[in-house]
Design a protein around this motif. Structure first.
Motif, short mmCIF file in Angstrom:
data_model
loop_
_atom_site.label_atom_id
_atom_site.label_comp_id
_atom_site.label_asym_id
_atom_site.label_seq_id
_atom_site.Cartn_x
_atom_site.Cartn_y
_atom_site.Cartn_z
N LEU A 1 162.18 -53.15 25.52
CA LEU A 1 161.94 -52.08 24.54
C LEU A 1 162.63 -52.40 23.22
O LEU A 1 162.16 -52.04 22.16
CB LEU A 1 162.44 -50.74 25.08
N PHE B 1 159.80 -52.19 20.88
CA PHE B 1 159.48 -50.80 20.60
C PHE B 1 160.33 -50.23 19.47
O PHE B 1 159.85 -49.45 18.67
CB PHE B 1 159.67 -49.97 21.87
N PRO C 1 157.05 -54.93 26.90
CA PRO C 1 157.58 -54.06 27.97
C PRO C 1 156.56 -53.81 29.07
O PRO C 1 156.89 -53.82 30.25
CB PRO C 1 157.92 -52.77 27.22
N ARG C 2 155.30 -53.60 28.68
CA ARG C 2 154.31 -53.28 29.70
C ARG C 2 154.07 -54.44 30.64
O ARG C 2 153.69 -54.26 31.79
CB ARG C 2 153.01 -52.83 29.03
#
Lengths: 610, 420
Positions: A52, A56, A77-78
């Motif tokens: 993240l 992110f 992250p996914r």
């Protein structure tokens, strides 16, 4: 399993790295506890594990982070969701679906696992985390501990090799925290999951850690090592370690049990001393009272009005306007001259030491209070009397009625039975502006109180609200916690600073009764001990304090009296030492270690030994 | 994993099973049933038949709704229906009614209006005919709303969204997230208004509400960012690489299909297009469906325990369809009875066969799975506690416990409140 190679993270618009020189490896199957003061970069480090940070959050990450062999630079992250599961402090912010079972399945659905596999894993996870009876429940109806368990379960079902938790038990009461920690223990021991966890409440978790990752401060490189060895130099440490350091034990004990075995000698040294009367607060309180003149305080307003009106609750009409008048007439705390000393400022402690003097008129009287919300009886037949200068800790499970009692005292809720009087006023029938000078509440989320863009604007607004002299609030902020800039946005303050700002905003109106709801949530030890000092001083000035808290250490440190609520009823009410010492769940660590002697805090022991 | 809700075969009729996750009725069946009732309601203004429809919907809701939060929306829909009826009557009184009537009930003072407002009237005569007409009309609308409310109460909106095709999955998630955010937003507003009171500012009135607006939005924004991070960390938005050809085909099919649908609809609405329109429309729908199906291949998602359309779902949907069919048929056979006259005023009568047809809508109360009796004391091992964060009494699922005796049982007995 989790590998950091010379990692540093710098966020956009910041000249200092939030994390620097991180170079360590978390071996497979270990529970590693991340320890450090707030702002040291704990959340950044945890975010970097799951990718993240920086995918992110933005910012620049130098070096390399690998999880289960995958580089977070090349994996979003996914794409790491089957390698590492991340759970934050607020499980509600983490939920995507509406029921427990769907939530557990969500991650697997994203991965595209076969339906039969999903079904099996959901059933296994329900059993593993003890969630089977809750499987169809909507998530919003679960208790805090249950929600946190579901959040952990929801990242477990894709079978990640590592689990990252950011303060999983900070918001929970002791029993719910035990629930969550038991689950983590089981994951580490039975399944060999690697767990990296940050937690402020070290007294709850440090004994479970295989290793500790210490972040000494912002920009300083983290150190991984043996818990006992690192605790000896950590800036944050639980009371058991504090006692160990005081007594010079080596290696440091991390559990109550280990400490008790070593404590025989210490108990011997303490045997002929007894804990100072009134929890050792008397002398501290008097030192606080010396500040009375400079901080001409609400205590004067409160006890003065109460004393002159004589009979407390009965003389409502006369007490109210007079105290408001004196409140607005008095100048700000910093500007009051030495002539402003009134008996009320140093009152409570002298009175307490001299048992013959009549007790001061109570600030708040609650009789047979019942509050119903819908069909829930949140409170039933609660009696409570709070006197000036007294600190009362409300304890009990989540949902026991602590917040409800505070809300009733500040007039947010109307009682369905019984009466509430604050200096003779009925809170829920009093206009907010008038009530402000009599009782103030710092809510669980101090940010709710803050509307303005800057600290200065917030303080100016507080002065206007309270009709206080301009600058009163700012002076309070400076006195309580120096170093908060005028132009800072309240959002950019740390948790501790924000709490102090909210406290100052409320104190601007100089309410004789001050209520705090979970004040130590999210505070590290340093912020907590600063808060304890502030509250102790306020009590010495004659403020009556009521705090709802799960934090047994805080209660032990500052409360004169503890009231335990359960299912909306008051089940215990008495001096802190008496209530807390006899309770297995509310006893602080020092008490447990030194039982049967009745010591509550490290500071008490330290004082007695010197 | 084919799993169907099998009906008892032969022998004595067994009662409907308890609803479990796998035996739950497909939410689409409830919606079809409710739409059937709604269609029937739109075909008549007879208050007796409309009342019968409301009774049927209400009975089924009472018999089969769960204790989930959305099930409580039925009461709100009933109130909304009553409000619609009231507003319709008020309009008929104030603005008059085009229905010529001879039974004048009262005469309101008429407001003079300028010439250009001809045909609009404020005040004036209020006739019994006009009022009765408005009441029939309002009742029809209210019945439609109540049918929608019934579907809403009986079928989980989340599950319905889960039944969407894979390509529409993201849309479904957005809706679900929005639906869970709404109650949180309301809780936020309550909390912040309380905080205003703590600052000594009035917490009532519009100004108080407006001033908490910004912090509330800020909070919502922060929560959505946190949720987005959590969803990303849990694999939301993973895609599998697909060939360029497939991607192009998907795009062409969807776009072309939508164009065809538009043209077909246009054709249907114009007079001369009835020849070519239906096949165009059909082809368009087929192309769009194929496009959605191909589009779903980009997402590797699988579904956990999807709802199964079983025999009971067929029965429930069919009962709704039957009610609609009977009323459509009755529209020509019982024209008089379905639209009782208002000029002259006659008492509406109950036509036997349409009424019997409406009673077919009760079938779900027999065949749909029974919602399980929610948590009884002792079934939940851990003591429940309120979520600490809000401190508010969050509605709980457990019911069937004595109401105020225990602070952890906030749930009302089934249907106690909404039906009064």
């Amino acid at each position: 399993m989790i590998r950091f190679e010379e990692v540093s993270v710098t966020y956009d618009g910041s000249d200092r790295p939030a994390l620097a020189g991180a170079d360590f490896t978390v071996p497979e199957g270990e529970l590693v506890l991340l320890v450090g003061p707030s702002g040291a970069g704990k959340s950044t480090l945890l975010g970097a594990v799951g990718g993240l940070v920086p995918h992110f959050t933005g910012g620049t990450l130098r070096g390399r982070v690998t999880v289960a062999g995958r580089d977070t630079r090349t994996h979003k992250p996914r794409e790491l969701s089957d390698a590492v599961g991340t759970v934050g402090q607020d499980p509600l912010a983490h939920f995507v679906t509406d029921t427990v079972e769907d939530e557990l399945a969500y991650g697997m659905e994203s991965l595209g696992l076969a339906p039969a596999v999903m079904r099996r894993r959901v059933e296994e996870t329900l059993d593993l985390l003890g969630l089977a009876p809750l499987r169809d429940r909507p998530l919003g109806t679960l208790s805090g501990g249950q929600q946190q368990r579901v959040a952990i379960g929801s990242v477990l079902t894709p079978h990640p090799r590592a689990l990252v938790l950011d303060e999983p038990t900070s918001a929970l009461d002791p029993a719910a925290a035990e629930e969550v920690l038991a689950v983590l223990q089981r994951l580490v021991h039975d399944l060999g999951t690697t767990v990296l966890m940050a937690e402020h409440r070290l007294e709850r978790v440090v004994q479970y850690a295989d290793q500790v990752l210490l972040l000494p401060g912002r920009g300083e490189p983290p150190v991984l090592g043996d818990p006992a060895a690192l605790m000896a130099r950590s800036p944050v440490f639980p009371p058991v370690v504090g006692l160990g350091r005081l007594a010079g034990w080596s290696p440091l004990p991390l559990t109550v049990r280990a400490a008790r075995r070593r404590a025989a000698e210490l108990r011997g040294r303490l045997a002929h001393r007894s804990p100072p009367a009134d929890n050792g607060r008397a002398d501290r309180a008097s030192s606080g009272a010396e500040e009375g003149p400079s901080a001409e305080g609400p205590g004067t307003t409160g006890s003065g009005a109460a004393a002159s009106s004589g009979a407390g609750a009965g003389a409502t009409g006369s007490a109210a306007p007079r105290s408001v008048a004196s409140g607005s007439a008095a100048s700000g705390p910093g500007t009051a001259g030495p002539g402003a000393v009134r008996p009320g400022a140093a009152g409570p402690d002298t009175r307490r030491s001299d048992k013959k003097a009549p007790a001061p008129a109570p600030v708040a009287v609650v009789r047979g209070l019942g509050v119903r919300r819908g069909r829930v009886e949140a409170l039933r037949g609660v009696d409570l009397t709070v006197r000036p200068g007294e600190t009362v800790a409300l304890m009990g499970r989540n949902g026991a009625g602590k917040s409800t009692l505070l809300s009733a005292l500040v007039g947010l809720l109307a009682p369905t039975a019984g009466t509430v009087h604050v200096q003779g006023l009925v809170p829920h029938r009093t206009a907010p502006r008038q009530l402000l000078g009599h009782v103030g509440l710092v809510p669980q989320e101090p940010r709710d109180l803050l509307y303005a863009d800057t600290v200065a604007a917030e303080c100016a607004a507080a002065d206007r609200d309270a009709a206080a002299a301009p600058g009163s609030c700012r002076d309070l902020v400076t006195r309580l916690l120096p170093g908060i800039g005028d132009g800072t946005h309240p959002r950019d303050l740390s948790e501790g600073q924000r709490l102090v700002l909210a406290l100052a905003v409320i104190l601007t109106a100089r309410p004789p009764l001050l209520l705090l709801d979970e004040p130590t949530r999210g505070l590290d030890y340093a912020a907590k001990s600063r808060l304890a000092g502030i509250l102790r001083e306020l009590a010495a000035e004659g403020h009556a304090l009521v705090l709802a808290t799960h934090d047994v250490e805080l209660a032990a440190e500052i409360a004169h009296r503890v009231v335990i609520l359960a299912e909306g009823e008051s089940v215990a009410d008495g001096p802190t030492a008496e209530i807390v010492v006899s309770s297995p769940s509310f006893a602080p660590q020092v008490t447990k270690i030194l039982a049967p002697q009745q010591w509550l805090t490290v500071a008490q022991v330290e004082e007695a030994l010197t | 994993m084919p799993r169907t809700t099998a009906l008892p075969r032969r022998g004595p009729l067994r009662p409907a099973p308890l609803a479990s996750r796998s035996g739950a009725l497909h939410p689409g069946a409830w919606w079809l049933w409710a739409l059937g009732l709604g269609t029937a309601a739109s075909r008549t203004t007879n208050p007796l038949l409309l009342g019968l429809l409301i009774a049927v919907a209400g009975y089924v809701v009472a018999a089969r709704r769960t204790s989930a939060p959305w099930a409580r929306s039925y009461g709100a829909f009933v109130r909304l229906g009553l409000a619609v009826l009231g507003i319709r009557l008020l309009f008929a009184v104030v603005l008059g009614s085009p229905i010529p009537g001879s039974h004048v009930l009262l005469t309101l003072p008429e407001a003079p209006l300028p010439d250009w407002a001809q045909g609009v009237r404020i005040g004036g005569r209020v006739t019994a005919e006009g009022l009765v007409f408005a009441a029939y009309d309002g009742l029809k609308l209210a019945t439609l709303l109540i049918c929608v409310g019934a579907a809403n109460a009986l079928a989980s909106p989340f599950r319905l969204l889960k039944s969407l095709p894979g390509a529409l999955y993201e849309v479904g998630v957005a809706v679900v997230v929005a639906m869970t955010f709404a109650p949180q937003l309301i809780a936020d507003i309550g909390r912040l208004r309380a905080a205003r009171r703590l600052r000594g500012r009035p917490d009532k009135g519009l100004r108080g509400l407006l001033q908490v607006g910004l912090p509330v939005l800020e909070g919502a924004l922060e929560r959505s960012v946190a949720l987005a991070a959590a969803m990303d960390a849990r694999g939301f938005g993973r895609t599998t690489p697909v060939s360029a050809a497939l991607r192009r085909t998907t795009g062409a099919l969807t776009l072309g299909g939508l164009l065809l649908v538009c043209t077909g609809t246009y054709g249907l609405l114009t007079e001369d297009g009835s020849g070519y329109a239906p096949p165009l429309l059909g082809a368009g729908v087929a192309a769009v469906l194929a496009g959605l199906r191909l589009g779903g291949r980009r997402s590797p998602r699988t579904r956990y325990r999807p709802d199964v359309w079983g025999a009971r779902a067929w029965l429930v949907a069919a009962s709704g369809a039957a009610v609609a069919a009977v009323m459509i048929w009755a529209g020509s056979a019982y024209t008089e009875a379905l639209r009782p006259g208002v000029v002259p005023l006659v008492a509406p009568e109950l036509p036997v066969w349409p009424a019997a047809g409406i009673l077919l809508g009760l079938l779900p109360a027999l065949v749909a799975p029974v919602p399980p009796p929610a948590q009884r004391p002792g079934r939940t091992p851990e003591p429940e506690a309120e979520p600490a964060a809000t401190g508010s009494a969050a509605p709980r699922r457990d019911r069937l416990r004595p109401a105020p005796a225990d602070p952890h049982t906030p749930e009302q007995p089934p249907g106690a409140e909404e039906f009064t």
